[in-house]
Scaffold this active site. Structure first.
Site, PDB file in Angstrom:
ATOM      1  N   ASP A  72      -6.988 -11.822   3.100  1.00  0.00           N
ATOM      2  CA  ASP A  72      -6.705 -11.037   4.293  1.00  0.00           C
ATOM      3  C   ASP A  72      -5.310 -11.438   4.791  1.00  0.00           C
ATOM      4  OD1 ASP A  72      -6.836  -9.223   6.322  1.00  0.00           O
ATOM      5  OD2 ASP A  72      -8.801  -9.827   7.046  1.00  0.00           O
TER       6      ASP A  72
HETATM    7  C1  BGC Z   1      -7.598  -7.013   8.756  1.00  0.00           C
HETATM    8  C2  BGC Z   1      -8.005  -6.291   7.489  1.00  0.00           C
HETATM    9  C3  BGC Z   1      -6.938  -5.283   7.099  1.00  0.00           C
HETATM   10  C4  BGC Z   1      -5.631  -6.018   6.940  1.00  0.00           C
HETATM   11  C5  BGC Z   1      -4.489  -5.131   6.498  1.00  0.00           C
HETATM   12  C6  BGC Z   1      -6.188  -7.554   8.675  1.00  0.00           C
HETATM   13  O1  BGC Z   1      -5.744  -8.022   9.906  1.00  0.00           O
HETATM   14  O2  BGC Z   1      -8.509  -8.063   8.999  1.00  0.00           O
HETATM   15  O3  BGC Z   1      -9.246  -5.666   7.696  1.00  0.00           O
HETATM   16  O4  BGC Z   1      -7.311  -4.625   5.927  1.00  0.00           O
HETATM   17  O5  BGC Z   1      -5.285  -6.589   8.193  1.00  0.00           O
HETATM   18  O6  BGC Z   1      -4.091  -4.260   7.475  1.00  0.00           O
END
Ligand code: BGC
Length: 745
Positions: free
Chosen positions: A289
């Protein structure tokens, strides 16, 4: 059935049958072999820097421009993927640099959060789950995929498969609710919708099962917080939707932010490698993530960047999102033997495999004409309206206030959400545009053009001001009926949007009370990303519609339901508590040694609050009435349940009212006595059916070992002999019940 039949064929023949059942068709396996050969050939030519480049993903958009540094990295083969770059023209520009100017011409993979639509926005995922209709949810994902791929996006960071039992957690809006079975059905539908049978097609994207894992168990519902979950709960509650995604062929996973029993999910060898790779045989790649590799330092399991990189890579995180520790430190880690070159090669191999499967080595560019034809086209808009209407849940309808009469002379439309384009889209709006949205005010005007609509916002969503009340009350007094659009703003749910209260924010409840006091028939339309504590409304207003955040077509879909062009048939995919103090409150809880009894103090309950929910899991009404009767099992006693053996469960469902409508018939089981305590109910099947007035249908459900089994004391998946309850009904509380006995050997 296959295994039962196999018993009767000669052994040699059985071998052939087994082979033909298990091995994929020749062309498919040939394709796989070709891909592996191409990967090997490419790997052999790659420098370490180029390999590490494939492991790097960066946010490619800075106020609508590429960052010059990124362009340079693409040229040098030091960037394998971006997130947020989208649009056929923009992705093509960047892709051209990768293919024309880098040494090995490896295409970039463009990722983006296409969560509930790309440009045509569908209901937020919790709303889609409320359809209890995997076909509708799959259609939504396939439309999102077609729009995204046409716009050059290859990869969506969806579906989010986190089971959540705490509505304070804002990301409950992004999942399918509290139940692992419903969550698994939705997971499968979304993965298939996004990917189709082959995600190299120009209307598909590769999906990403996230957030692996137990992110939804955040303590106190506070986003990013610690989780501490037993292996049994992981396997029974949090893993199943992810396993369903793997079974459906999902191409990628995302490792979560949270720590899990002391080991952050982005450094967790047990979940990333032992379970995902070794048990489940997942052969795609795992992306971290956003900066979750670097966050291992703040978690306190890595002292510095090199340690964080080694922890994540060695645990099984292949691609690093946004932080850059792999690139900075992998070289020295290899020299110090803290990381092996094989680990890097394997991570590169997995990423290239998905790039090959996407077909982007052979077809790297998006087609701008296709993009124009696909994005927000008429068919997509029609589907968004239908799916939004299917997601709406009727929570209350005393005296048949709903549906409204189309000949009504005047309607007061009151509330801060009645005309909000921004909020109708919910959180994660992809490339959705506020200008595309039909608000409830617009939807009503289109539906009943002759009716006078007296609109007043009344108050803001939050804040203490009540100076709009007078106008709202005037609108109410001048109208035959009142529709109140209240709830949360879109940014009160989703990421980093936890709340400590589930009440309607601001002065909205006061506004409702004042309007209700005028004596006009009042319909409350809720827009929100989580269950709200709406006790006063449930007790005092005659009609309530839960509409979630319904997307681009919100206003049309809600108007369809308000006026009965669509009879609501959605059901709650999670429990609505009465107060925050009851959380976590979920239907599939354990019995305890002292289940609650009203007249016995020393049982499991509260002094100051009921133990029951306000609205249970699976709940939802219709403008017609259904009767579910005549529950029968194909057998009440079986010796043992193996392989694909089935016990058939059947019931009659009848539309006993005057309108065509949908009922979601739900099957639950309970294992009464087992080697470990079992939930009081577990959903194991459901069917959403449409019935004409007076129509009656017999529905059949199959119970197999997979549904009756669980992880026993030795953590082996087994069906234990003994008594089971089999329950069928219209929600998790109103159930018919039958007994099933699995005999002791
Ligand atoms: C979120 C994810 C997301 C990623 C990319 C993160 O902050 O937890 O769910 O896919 O950002 O935008």
């Amino acid at each position: 059935m296959a295994s039962m039949r196999l018993k009767f064929v000669a052994p040699a023949l059985a071998f052939v049958v087994i082979l033909s059942l298990t091995s994929p068709p020749a062309s498919h396996s040939q394709k796989r072999q070709n891909i592996e050969a191409r990967i090997n050939a490419l790997l052999a030519r790659m420098t370490l820097a180029e390999k590490l480049g494939q492991l790097q993903q960066l946010d490619g958009e800075a106020n609508g421009n590429y960052r010059p540094e990124h362009l340079q990295m693409v040229r040098q083969g030091r960037l394998g993927s971006t997130l947020n770059v989208r649009g056929a023209q923009r992705t093509n520009q960047l892709q051209r640099i990768a293919l024309n100017e880098s040494r090995l011409k490896i295409p970039l993979i463009f990722g983006f959060d296409v969560i509930h639509g790309y440009r045509t926005i569908f209901p937020i995922p919790i709303g889609e789950a409320a359809t209890w209709d995997p076909l509708a949810v799959g259609l939504s994902a396939s439309i999102a995929a077609a729009e995204a791929r046409a716009a050059g996006v290859h990869w969506t960071f969806a579906p989010m498969l986190d089971i959540a039992r705490d509505p304070r957690w804002g990301r409950i809006a992004e999942g399918s609710g509290e139940d692992p079975y419903l969550g698994s059905v939705m997971a499968r539908a979304r993965v298939r919708g996004f990917q189709g049978a082959d995600y190299s097609a120009n209307n598909r994207v590769v999906a990403c099962a996230k957030h692996w894992v137990a992110y939804g168990a955040a303590e106190a519902g506070r986003d990013y917080n610690t989780t501490d979950v037993s292996e049994r709960s992981l396997r029974e509650v949090y893993f199943p939707p992810f396993q369903a995604a793997v079974d459906a062929g999902v191409g990628t996973f995302m490792s979560a932010f949270n720590d899990l029993d002391g080991v952050p999910a982005s450094a967790n060898h047990f979940t990333l490698t032992d379970v995902l790779r070794n048990e489940w045989k997942f052969d795609g790649f795992v992306v971290s993530d956003y900066t979750s590799v670097e966050e291992l330092i703040k978690h306190g399991v890595a002292a510095d960047g090199p340690e964080a990189a080694a922890e994540a890579l060695n645990a099984g995180v292949d691609m690093e999102m946004v932080s850059r520790l792999y690139n900075k430190h992998a070289g020295e880690l290899i020299k110090e033997r803290k990381l092996s070159l094989q680990t890097i090669d394997e991570a590169v191999r997995r990423i290239l495999r998905v790039k090959f499967r996407l077909g982007i080595f052979d077809n790297p560019y998006a087609d701008e004409a296709l993009e124009r034809r696909t994005i927000f086209n008429g068919a997509n808009i029609t589907a968004a309206r239908k799916i939004a209407a299917r997601s709406i849940v009727l929570l209350k309808n005393d005296h048949d206030v709903l549906p409204l009469d189309k000949n009504v002379r005047s309607i007061a439309l009151i509330g801060p959400l009645a005309d909000s384009r921004h909020d109708s889209l919910g959180s994660w709006t992809g490339d959705g545009k506020e200008a595309d949205v039909v608000t409830l005010l617009e939807g009503l005007k289109l539906k009943v053009p002759q009716t006078k609509i007296n609109y007043a916002s009344g108050c803001d969503i939050s804040g203490e001001k009540s100076d709009g009340f007078a106008e709202a009350l005037r609108a109410a007094s001048e109208s035959d009926v009142v529709v109140l659009a209240v709830g949360e703003s879109a940014d009160m749910s989703g990421e980093a949007a936890s709340r400590s209260s589930l009440d309607l924010p601001g002065r909205q409840l006061d506004l409702i009370k004042a309007v209700q006091a005028t004596g006009k028939p009042t319909v409350v339309v809720l827009m929100n990303g989580r269950p709200l504590t709406i006790n006063w409304i449930a007790a005092n207003t005659p009609a309530i519609l839960e509409t979630w955040f319904a997307g681009s077509q919100a206003g049309n879909a809600i108007a369809d339901v308000l006026f009965g062009d669509v009879n609501p048939g959605g059901k709650l995919p999670l429990t609505f508590p009465r107060s925050v103090g009851q959380i976590p409150l979920y239907y599939n809880h354990k019995n305890t040694g002292r289940p609650p009894e009203a007249n016995n103090k020393y049982t499991s309950k509260y002094l100051d609050e009921a133990w029951t929910p306000l609205f249970p899991f699976g709940y939802g009404l219709s403008y017609t009435q259904f009767k579910i009767t005549n529950l029968q099992l194909s057998t009440q006693r079986v010796q043992a349940l193996r392989g694909n053996d089935r016990i058939m469960v059947s019931v009659d469902v009848e539309n006993a009212g005057k309108r065509t409508g949908d009922e979601v018939v739900q099957l639950y089981i309970r294992d009464v006595a087992a080697s470990v305590t079992r939930p009081v109910k577990e959903l194991k099947g459901f069917q959403r059916v449409t019935l004409q007035p007076g129509e009656k249908k017999r529905l059949e459900f199959a119970l197999t070992a997979k549904q009756l089994g669980f992880w026993n004391r030795e953590m082996r998946f087994t069906v234990e002999p003994g008594e089971f309850k089999v329950m069928v009904g219209a929600n998790s509380e109103e159930l018919l019940e039958a007994k099933l006995e699995i005999e002791k050997p």
